[in-house]
Design an enzyme around this catalytic site. Structure first.
Site, PDB file in Angstrom:
ATOM      1  N   ASP A 134       0.623  -1.168  -0.055  1.00  0.00           N
ATOM      2  CA  ASP A 134       0.009  -0.024   0.047  1.00  0.00           C
ATOM      3  C   ASP A 134       0.847   1.283  -0.091  1.00  0.00           C
ATOM      4  O   ASP A 134       2.072   1.069   0.143  1.00  0.00           O
ATOM      5  CB  ASP A 134      -0.776  -0.148   1.361  1.00  0.00           C
ATOM      6  CG  ASP A 134      -1.643   1.114   1.412  1.00  0.00           C
ATOM      7  OD1 ASP A 134      -2.152   1.513   0.159  1.00  0.00           O
ATOM      8  OD2 ASP A 134      -1.956   1.676   2.466  1.00  0.00           O
ATOM      9  N   SER A 135       0.250   2.130  -0.356  1.00  0.00           N
ATOM     10  CA  SER A 135       1.089   3.520  -0.237  1.00  0.00           C
ATOM     11  C   SER A 135       1.651   3.895   1.426  1.00  0.00           C
ATOM     12  O   SER A 135       2.550   4.530   1.613  1.00  0.00           O
ATOM     13  CB  SER A 135       0.087   4.895  -0.484  1.00  0.00           C
ATOM     14  OG  SER A 135      -0.975   4.951   0.184  1.00  0.00           O
ATOM     15  N   TYR A 181      -0.784   8.289  -2.405  1.00  0.00           N
ATOM     16  CA  TYR A 181      -0.987   8.071  -3.826  1.00  0.00           C
ATOM     17  C   TYR A 181      -2.033   8.870  -4.359  1.00  0.00           C
ATOM     18  O   TYR A 181      -2.069   9.485  -5.557  1.00  0.00           O
ATOM     19  CB  TYR A 181      -1.110   6.752  -4.080  1.00  0.00           C
ATOM     20  CG  TYR A 181       0.047   5.772  -4.096  1.00  0.00           C
ATOM     21  CD1 TYR A 181       1.354   6.265  -3.420  1.00  0.00           C
ATOM     22  CD2 TYR A 181       0.108   4.268  -4.299  1.00  0.00           C
ATOM     23  CE1 TYR A 181       2.312   5.420  -3.372  1.00  0.00           C
ATOM     24  CE2 TYR A 181       1.229   3.484  -4.197  1.00  0.00           C
ATOM     25  CZ  TYR A 181       2.489   4.175  -3.936  1.00  0.00           C
ATOM     26  OH  TYR A 181       3.502   3.227  -3.832  1.00  0.00           O
ATOM     27  N   GLY A 182      -3.070   8.896  -3.672  1.00  0.00           N
ATOM     28  CA  GLY A 182      -4.402   9.523  -4.119  1.00  0.00           C
ATOM     29  C   GLY A 182      -4.266  10.877  -4.717  1.00  0.00           C
ATOM     30  O   GLY A 182      -5.268  11.385  -5.073  1.00  0.00           O
ATOM     31  N   CYS A 229      -4.520  -1.381  -1.807  1.00  0.00           N
ATOM     32  CA  CYS A 229      -4.645  -0.063  -1.946  1.00  0.00           C
ATOM     33  C   CYS A 229      -5.619   0.177  -3.379  1.00  0.00           C
ATOM     34  O   CYS A 229      -5.363  -0.509  -4.294  1.00  0.00           O
ATOM     35  CB  CYS A 229      -3.300   0.386  -2.507  1.00  0.00           C
ATOM     36  SG  CYS A 229      -3.198   2.391  -2.999  1.00  0.00           S
ATOM     37  N   ASN A 230      -6.566   0.595  -3.076  1.00  0.00           N
ATOM     38  CA  ASN A 230      -7.845   0.831  -4.255  1.00  0.00           C
ATOM     39  C   ASN A 230      -7.250   1.890  -5.158  1.00  0.00           C
ATOM     40  O   ASN A 230      -7.269   1.391  -6.361  1.00  0.00           O
ATOM     41  CB  ASN A 230      -9.219   1.498  -3.511  1.00  0.00           C
ATOM     42  CG  ASN A 230      -9.896   0.482  -2.544  1.00  0.00           C
ATOM     43  OD1 ASN A 230     -10.839  -0.034  -2.800  1.00  0.00           O
ATOM     44  ND2 ASN A 230      -9.326   0.425  -1.415  1.00  0.00           N
ATOM     45  N   THR A 231      -6.377   2.735  -4.839  1.00  0.00           N
ATOM     46  CA  THR A 231      -5.803   3.799  -5.732  1.00  0.00           C
ATOM     47  C   THR A 231      -4.846   3.212  -6.533  1.00  0.00           C
ATOM     48  O   THR A 231      -5.038   3.341  -7.995  1.00  0.00           O
ATOM     49  CB  THR A 231      -5.214   4.980  -5.031  1.00  0.00           C
ATOM     50  OG1 THR A 231      -6.122   5.587  -3.937  1.00  0.00           O
ATOM     51  CG2 THR A 231      -4.757   6.088  -5.781  1.00  0.00           C
ATOM     52  N   GLU A 256      -1.937   8.763   8.561  1.00  0.00           N
ATOM     53  CA  GLU A 256      -0.636   8.524   8.343  1.00  0.00           C
ATOM     54  C   GLU A 256       0.190   9.322   9.603  1.00  0.00           C
ATOM     55  O   GLU A 256       1.054   8.761  10.265  1.00  0.00           O
ATOM     56  CB  GLU A 256       0.261   9.227   7.025  1.00  0.00           C
ATOM     57  CG  GLU A 256      -0.099   8.211   5.793  1.00  0.00           C
ATOM     58  CD  GLU A 256       0.612   6.904   6.092  1.00  0.00           C
ATOM     59  OE1 GLU A 256       1.594   6.662   6.794  1.00  0.00           O
ATOM     60  OE2 GLU A 256      -0.141   5.712   5.552  1.00  0.00           O
ATOM     61  N   CYS A 312     -11.004   3.272   0.410  1.00  0.00           N
ATOM     62  CA  CYS A 312      -9.486   3.410   0.498  1.00  0.00           C
ATOM     63  C   CYS A 312      -9.284   2.739   1.809  1.00  0.00           C
ATOM     64  O   CYS A 312      -9.793   2.691   2.781  1.00  0.00           O
ATOM     65  CB  CYS A 312      -9.246   4.893   0.671  1.00  0.00           C
ATOM     66  SG  CYS A 312      -7.580   5.206   1.223  1.00  0.00           S
ATOM     67  N   THR A 313      -8.231   2.009   1.874  1.00  0.00           N
ATOM     68  CA  THR A 313      -7.895   1.009   2.997  1.00  0.00           C
ATOM     69  C   THR A 313      -7.580   1.882   4.379  1.00  0.00           C
ATOM     70  O   THR A 313      -7.385   1.393   5.416  1.00  0.00           O
ATOM     71  CB  THR A 313      -6.766  -0.015   2.780  1.00  0.00           C
ATOM     72  OG1 THR A 313      -5.591   0.670   1.791  1.00  0.00           O
ATOM     73  CG2 THR A 313      -7.132  -1.072   1.618  1.00  0.00           C
ATOM     74  N   HIS A 314      -7.053   3.045   3.971  1.00  0.00           N
ATOM     75  CA  HIS A 314      -6.657   3.950   5.019  1.00  0.00           C
ATOM     76  C   HIS A 314      -7.783   4.378   5.969  1.00  0.00           C
ATOM     77  O   HIS A 314      -7.763   4.705   7.195  1.00  0.00           O
ATOM     78  CB  HIS A 314      -5.928   5.227   4.693  1.00  0.00           C
ATOM     79  CG  HIS A 314      -4.590   5.250   4.385  1.00  0.00           C
ATOM     80  ND1 HIS A 314      -4.078   4.353   3.131  1.00  0.00           N
ATOM     81  CD2 HIS A 314      -3.352   5.508   5.051  1.00  0.00           C
ATOM     82  CE1 HIS A 314      -2.849   4.512   3.287  1.00  0.00           C
ATOM     83  NE2 HIS A 314      -2.271   5.198   4.372  1.00  0.00           N
TER      84      HIS A 314
HETATM   85  N1  DGL Z   1      -4.739   3.241   0.798  1.00  0.00           N
HETATM   86  C1  DGL Z   1      -4.848   3.611  -0.454  1.00  0.00           C
HETATM   87  C2  DGL Z   1      -6.230   3.250  -1.080  1.00  0.00           C
HETATM   88  O1  DGL Z   1      -6.768   2.219  -0.641  1.00  0.00           O
HETATM   89  C3  DGL Z   1      -4.448   5.016  -0.906  1.00  0.00           C
HETATM   90  C4  DGL Z   1      -4.289   6.131   0.005  1.00  0.00           C
HETATM   91  C5  DGL Z   1      -3.352   7.192  -0.621  1.00  0.00           C
HETATM   92  O2  DGL Z   1      -2.136   6.863  -0.722  1.00  0.00           O
HETATM   93  O3  DGL Z   1      -3.875   8.274  -1.174  1.00  0.00           O
HETATM   94  O4  DGL Z   1      -6.731   3.887  -1.864  1.00  0.00           O
END
Ligand code: DGL
Length: 263
Positions: free
Chosen positions: A7-8, A39-40, A70-72, A149, A181-183
């Site tokens: 993941d990011s 990443y988003g 990570c969905n992104t 984060e 988003c997993t975060h």
């Molecule tokens: N955890 C990530 C997701 O599921 C991306 C978070 C990010 O870095 O923007 O999309």
């Protein structure tokens, strides 16, 4: 079986957490690309480049499969990476399907995700297939990853941010909130302050672990989380003691959330 998960940043721990419970016999390499989070808010080229480097790193470490937690990164890079690498690459997408399935009457579904995920074609194709009644609304949450984060979970800053993001919608209308988003899993107790008690909070983590198991020909099991078969890396460097302690806290928070949310 050695599984690479990336993941990011810390969001992927919420997927790893499910994998450790339900596929406890595998060996895991977890990679958080903290140098490049979020990443988003990056370009597609950047996200593809980071993801490619990470998959290369994980295959060099002997991964038999890679799970993009990570969905992104999935939205941008999964299809390309599947052409470039021979090992199975499992991606994630917002769990819209189960949300639509449980929806009734004139209730609606809210998908929250990063700006990249919300804009990408992948999500819109999914909606074309499953959202026949046009019951799904999309909401970008550009700042939530940064709060996660920073370890800022139960804070007034996050509450103020959520209040502002939800100010344009009627939270009472939603039968389900989809965490795209997993975060976002770390904030479940806070979402509950804004949505009715019966709004389902749905993520794609377990579905993704099931998909991983299917592809690897494994059975998912119920059990205790085992934390000893994971090698953690932060942007290519082995995680130091401080990071490992933080990761332990995240696993504890996820356990606490499971308990209070009855998940
Ligand atoms: N955890 C990530 C997701 O599921 C991306 C978070 C990010 O870095 O923007 O999309």
């Amino acid at each position: 079986m050695k599984i690479g998960i990336f993941d990011s940043g810390i969001g992927g721990i919420s997927v790893l957490h499910e994998a450790l419970i339900h596929l406890p016999d595998a060996e895991y390499i977890f990679y958080a690309d903290t140098d490049h989070v979020p990443y988003g808010l990056k370009t597609k080229e950047e996200i593809l480049g980071f993801s490619r480097d990470i998959v290369k790193f994980l295959t060099d470490k002997g991964a038999d499969a890679v799970l993009i937690a990570c969905n992104t990164a999935t939205a941008v890079a999964a299809d390309r990476l599947r052409h470039e690498f021979t090992i199975p690459i499992i991606g994630m997408e917002p769990a819209v399907k189960p949300a639509v399935k449980q929806n009734t009457g004139d209730k609606r579904i809210l998908v929250m995700a990063t700006p990249v995920t919300i804009r990408e074609n992948k999500l819109h194709k999914l909606l074309d297939t499953v959202d026949k009644d046009h019951a799904v609304d999309l909401l970008e949450m550009p700042e939530l990853v940064k709060f996660a984060e920073a370890g800022c979970f139960d804070s007034d800053e996050v509450r103020t941010y959520l209040t502002e993001r939800y100010s344009t919608i009627d939270t009472g209308r939603y039968s389900a909130l989809v965490l795209g988003c997993t975060h976002f899993n770390y904030f479940i107790p806070l979402y509950k302050e804004f949505f009715p008690e019966d709004t389902a909070i749905i993520d794609g983590n377990m579905g993704t672990v099931r998909q991983l198991a299917r592809i690897m020909g494994e059975e998912v099991t119920e059990g205790q989380m085992i934390n000893s078969y994971v090698n953690y890396y932060v942007s290519g460097r082995p995680a130091d003691e401080k990071t490992l302690a933080l990761i332990q806290k995240l696993h504890e928070r996820l356990d606490m959330i499971k308990e209070i949310a009855g998940r």
